[in-house]
Enzyme design. Structure first.
Site, mmCIF file in Angstrom:
data_model
loop_
_atom_site.group_PDB
_atom_site.id
_atom_site.type_symbol
_atom_site.label_atom_id
_atom_site.label_comp_id
_atom_site.label_asym_id
_atom_site.label_seq_id
_atom_site.Cartn_x
_atom_site.Cartn_y
_atom_site.Cartn_z
ATOM 1 N N CYS A 5 91.917 52.152 16.398
ATOM 2 C CA CYS A 5 91.478 53.331 17.145
ATOM 3 C C CYS A 5 92.404 54.509 16.865
ATOM 4 O O CYS A 5 91.985 55.650 16.828
ATOM 5 C CB CYS A 5 91.396 53.030 18.624
ATOM 6 S SG CYS A 5 92.697 52.007 19.281
ATOM 7 N N VAL A 39 91.266 58.214 15.770
ATOM 8 C CA VAL A 39 91.446 59.400 16.600
ATOM 9 C C VAL A 39 92.074 60.539 15.803
ATOM 10 O O VAL A 39 91.675 61.693 15.925
ATOM 11 C CB VAL A 39 92.297 59.076 17.850
ATOM 12 C CG1 VAL A 39 92.731 60.337 18.549
ATOM 13 C CG2 VAL A 39 91.505 58.216 18.807
HETATM 14 S S1 SF4 Z 1 96.441 50.417 19.901
HETATM 15 FE FE1 SF4 Z 1 98.623 50.919 19.882
HETATM 16 S S2 SF4 Z 1 99.308 50.217 21.882
HETATM 17 FE FE2 SF4 Z 1 97.407 49.189 21.497
HETATM 18 S S3 SF4 Z 1 97.982 47.237 20.566
HETATM 19 FE FE3 SF4 Z 1 97.569 48.725 18.919
HETATM 20 S S4 SF4 Z 1 99.565 49.522 18.400
HETATM 21 FE FE4 SF4 Z 1 99.774 48.583 20.409
#
Ligand code: SF4
Lengths: 519, 453
Positions: free
Chosen positions: A152, A156
């Site tokens: 994600c 983003v």
């Molecule tokens: S999105 Fe970021 S906070 Fe979530 S598990 Fe992955 S690295 Fe860690």
């Protein structure tokens, strides 16, 4: 090492000792504990219809989720191909979760790397991380292909994989002909099954396009008998062996597109090899010339199915996981139709034996009320299987069930299937809900059995229902995934898992009058 | 976006507040690296068992991680619930603050926790959610502490996350409550997470010596007890370098002396207990500790005898993070096991120095991660056993190497005197299991190598 000379208790027994019980009671002074009456009241309230309504009105927070995110599925898809290194473009944490998650289910190592993005990458973009990552990982793990997906975070900030890979080639970090398949897998869209689909489609289309071959359905083998088969996000390595057995019985040639059973069921030979088995990369472009494609997870493999029928111009027969007799019948019919081959006698005989087993056990299963949790295609299979043996699905929760196939939504299909049998009349299908919703359902409208992943064990315990572990993830039982659940043999395995749980419960809760030797 | 990892951090040694040369090691792209800062923050705070822990972000971070740690609770279990805002694409575009607020409200209303910890993740940090403001507003309105934990994954390693969690405790929790007047002055245990119940073994020892625990930070903790941590007489930093900063800060803020110690191995355990009593400045307590440790040690010597016989001269490769990389060496040495290779990937310079103090020149340091590298050491050094974390376990099995899980998923408690006994037993069992012989023998019809059994 005969008898333990010393008894060293661990937490399974130690903490029921007097001194620890006392210590715990002591600690309660910090907890502002509720009285026993309050606890009982809270429990009663959580079982009430009133709370259930509140719980189902809950919109914002998810409690005890039953889905994983896209990149996790994408890693599984990547591991279905020969010497392919899954590469997650994002910060390092996700990847480490994915590796643990998959490893805990299969009890096998999961090779996968990440570009370890940090704050600088968040500000300036992740290109240099990706390029460095490609260079390092190829040097370290010597893959023959890298399968790249996003998290994600990369989504983003809008990182553009295709141009980054191009830049890496320009810089000479990877050679022009080194294959890097890729896809976008944001975690805020879909679930692990979406990610599986995206990566599978990514790999198939990438390898096909770069080969320069043209699709000519039916011309792949001189005999023209070759078939493509896709199992999808498949948590059972045993299912791969079973589908092979079935296809071999037909005596048809076939290519499994995406076969991670090698990686997740490799032998302990004394040397860890990083890559085991998988679909050969060279077989992918040839698959474009197959007779047709059989898909065993139609909701999961939406994009891939579309790609194959549109670009490879092949007939695609898409089913949900073929569980139980009827499910397997459909599978055999589909193979027969695609290949023009008759259904082999050996499978008919097997069918008869499994039907016999089902008749042996049915008295213990008839009218058993069950709750089901799982991915859409698995659930369609399970609903069919349950009704086949006279069990009654009551609560069906599908967190990632907001999917459709040929414009029919999962929920509609599930409901139509349930409506087709009197055993389905009690059922309600919940899409997008979590395991805390399921807990409410189990407490307010009790069932005899729960079927689902290990995550369901907490709700099942609160409701005091035995849990039969089927699906993904199964962390707390060993080797379930090594036994197939699809095909006739799979029906037998599911049956014995379920009926023997029922019998265990009978023995455990016996009143003294019914502790029978023969059942 | 404000940088979360402040520049000053980079100039500090990992885990310390004093300026030193080497910062927390940053992960290298393209390696199979360990967990992120978000993971680290959770590791530190999840053992506050009666609090609710809400993950603000898409399903990734919570969906792949809830309830997968072996920190045990002696009572409340709210911490085991997987709460997540599960943001979808439209939340990403329009912002997730409303969803966050509603989530906090729901949790407060339904579960009435003493506090709610809210974790930011990569995405919510990137899209600029004002988590602090939402938490503050909700906290004021609901009348319970709602604590933002700003430790998104991308800021760095697990260690840094531990630290950021410590910062959240300092900023929002410690010093906000007062203990019951009848509570005797005692010790804070910092960085002990009660994996497999280790905290309870430690507490049992402390109880026998009459040393009170003021706050557990955070193994099997209750929220309230951490609010009065500033009233402790001594801080012990147990096996977590990353929370050393917390102890240092508490020393300068509240004048609480601290020491670093470990409970792995009898010597370390004895040292730690003595140190507590010494810093408590209580002669009676010191005498009690002496009696206790003498008794326990001599009993242990007796009990260990049969195991020592088997373990003597066995060679191990140890691959674990931070403090365990050196403290477990002491434990192994006491059992007669020689450490022939040790991972230093997640260790600080101090850790490495301590490793060097404990092992001979003959030990190989394994600086970077990756299964291949560890296996190479195991083979070259002819190790009998590998001691590492869960993710390496299945690789060891492929290579038919006896294995013990030492990290967070382990199901055995290895702290204290009894813990050492358990470790001895596990090592012996793991080494002695007949499966290794079966695994490494060829099939009987394979004539090339004689089949000797
Ligand atoms: S999105 Fe970021 S906070 Fe979530 S598990 Fe992955 S690295 Fe860690």
């Amino acid at each position: 090492m005969s008898k333990d000379r010393l008894d060293i208790p661990d937490y399974n027994t130690l903490f029921s000792e007097h001194r620890f019980v006392e210590q715990r009671l002591n600690k309660q002074q910090f907890e502002a504990p509720c009285s026993e009456q309050e606890t009982a009241e809270a429990l009663a309230y959580s079982q009430s219809a009133e709370y259930m309504e509140k719980n189902f009105n809950r919109k914002a927070v998810v409690i005890n989720p039953h889905k994983a995110c896209q990149p996790l599925g994408s890693i599984m898809a990547a591991l279905g191909f020969e010497k392919t290194l899954p590469f997650v473009h994002g910060s390092q944490g996700c990847n480490s979760y994915f590796r643990s998650h998959l490893s805990r289910h299969f009890k096998e190592p999961t090779p996968a790397v990440s570009s370890s993005m940090t704050e600088d990458a968040a500000v300036f973009g992740g290109m240099s991380n990706l390029i460095d990552g490609l260079e390092n990982s190829i040097a370290l793990y010597k893959p023959e292909m890298v399968a790249l997906c996003t998290t994600c975070m990369a989504e983003v900030i809008g990182d553009d994989l295709s141009s980054f890979i191009g830049n890496a080639r320009q810089k000479g970090v990877i050679s022009e002909d080194f294959p890097v398949a890729f896809c976008n897998t944001p975690s805020f869209v879909g679930s692990h099954i979406t990610g599986y689909d995206s990566m599978l489609k990514g790999i198939l289309s990438y390898l096909y396009e770069r080969s320069g071959l043209q699709a000519a359905p039916g011309s792949g083998e001189e005999t023209g008998e070759k078939l493509n088969v896709m199992l999808g996000f498949e948590p059972y390595t045993g299912n791969f062996a079973e589908i092979r057995k079935i296809l071999d019985a037909f005596d048809t040639k076939y290519t499994l597109l995406g076969d991670h059973s090698g990686n997740y069921d490799s032998p302990a030979t004394g040397e860890y090899e990083y890559y085991y088995g998988g679909t050969k990369l060279a077989d992918v472009p040839l698959a474009a010339n197959a007779l047709g494609t059989l898909s065993l997870q139609k909701y999961t493999l939406k994009k891939t199915q579309d790609f194959i029928s549109e670009t490879w111009k092949q007939q695609v027969s898409a089913l949900s996981t073929p569980l139980g007799i009827a499910g397997t019948d459909k599978l055999l019919e589909a193979i027969s139709e695609l290949t023009g081959l008759p259904i082999p006698a050996s499978l008919l005989e097997e069918r008869g034996r499994v039907v016999d087993a089902l008749t042996d056990s049915h008295p213990y299963l008839h009218g058993k009320r069950v709750a089901l949790v799982g991915d859409p295609d698995l659930l369609i299979g399970l609903i069919g299987f349950c009704m086949e043996v006279g069990m009654e699905p009551v609560h069906i929760v599908c967190s990632n069930g907001d999917v459709d196939f040929n414009e029919v939504k999962f929920k509609e299909e599930a409901e139509a299937l349930l409506a087709s049998s009197p055993y389905g009349s009690e059922a309600t299908v919940y899409v997008g809900n979590d395991l805390w919703h399921m807990r409410s359902l189990l407490l307010t409208d009790p069932v005899d059995l729960a079927i689902g992943s290990s995550h369901l064990k907490f709700a099942a315990k609160d409701a005091n229902v035995p849990l039969i572990r089927v699906g993904f993830p199964i962390f707390d039982r060993h080797h379930m995934h090594r036994y197939p659940i699809l095909g006739y043999q799979g029906a037998l395995n599911l049956l014995s898992q379920i009926v023997n749980t029922v019998l265990d419960e009978l023995d455990r809760n016996n009143s003294g009058f019914n502790y029978d030797l023969v059942r | 976006m404000d940088p979360i990892r402040k520049d000053e951090f980079d100039s500090e040694a990992c885990g310390s507040k004093a300026p030193k040369s080497k910062p927390c090691p940053r992960p290298k792209p393209g390696e199979a690296a360990g967990g992120c800062s978000f993971d680290g923050a959770q590791i530190t705070l999840l053992p506050i068992m009666d609090a609710a822990h809400l993950v603000h972000g898409p399903i990734a971070c919570a969906g792949n991680s809830w309830e997968s740690r072996g920190t045990l609770s002696s009572g409340p279990s709210l911490s085991q619930y997987g709460f997540a805002t599960d943001l979808n694409d439209s939340d990403i575009i329009f912002g997730g603050e409303k969803k966050l607020k509603e989530s906090i409200d729901y949790i407060a209303g339904r579960f009435a926790p003493p506090a709610i910890f809210v974790y930011s993740t990569c995405v919510t940090a990137l899209i600029g959610e004002d988590m602090d403001a939402v938490c503050k507003e909700a906290g004021d309105r609901l009348g319970i502490p709602v604590i933002p934990v700003n430790s998104p994954g991308f800021v760095g390693s697990k260690n840094l996350g531990n630290r950021l969690a410590g910062d959240a405790l300092l900023q929002y929790v410690i010093g906000t409550g007062e203990p019951e007047p009848e509570l005797p002055p005692g010790v804070n245990l910092i960085g002990e997470y009660n994996i497999a119940g280790e905290m309870w073994d430690i507490e049992k020892l402390m109880n026998s010596a009459g040393i009170a625990v003021t706050s557990r930070i955070t193994g099997d903790a209750r929220y309230k007890e951490i609010t009065w941590a500033h009233r402790a007489k001594v801080n012990m930093v147990v096996c977590s370098r990353a929370l050393l900063g917390l102890a240092k800060e508490m020393e300068s803020r509240y004048g609480i002396p601290y020491f670093e110690g470990s409970f792995y191995g009898a010597k370390e355990t004895t040292y730690s207990l003595r140190q507590m009593a010494y810093l408590m400045n209580d002669r009676d307590m010191e005498r009690r500790v002496d009696r206790l440790t003498e008794r326990e040690e001599s009993r242990l010597t007796q009990d260990l005898r049969p195991y020592r016989k088997i373990l003597k001269g066995k060679r191990a490769v140890l691959y674990t993070g931070g403090v365990k990389s050196w403290s477990v060496i002491s434990a192994l040495k006491e059992l007669g096991v020689q450490v022939v290779g040790v991972g230093t990937n997640k260790s600080t310079e101090d850790d490495v120095r301590r490793i060097a103090d404990r092992v001979g020149d003959d030990t190989e340091y394994i600086p970077e991660g990756g299964a291949t590298r560890i296996l190479k050491t195991v083979r070259e050094r002819k190790a009998d056993i590998m001691i590492a974390g869960g993710r390496n376990m299945y690789v060891a099995m492929k290579e038919q190497i006896p294995f013990i899980d030492i990290n967070q998923e382990r199901h055995k408690a290895y702290a204290g005197y009894e813990g050492l006994l358990r470790l001895a037993k596990e090592l012996t069992y793991s080494l002695a299991n007949p499966i290794w012989k079966l695994a490494s023998s060829p099939a009987p019809w394979d004539k090339e190598v004689p089949y000797d059994r």
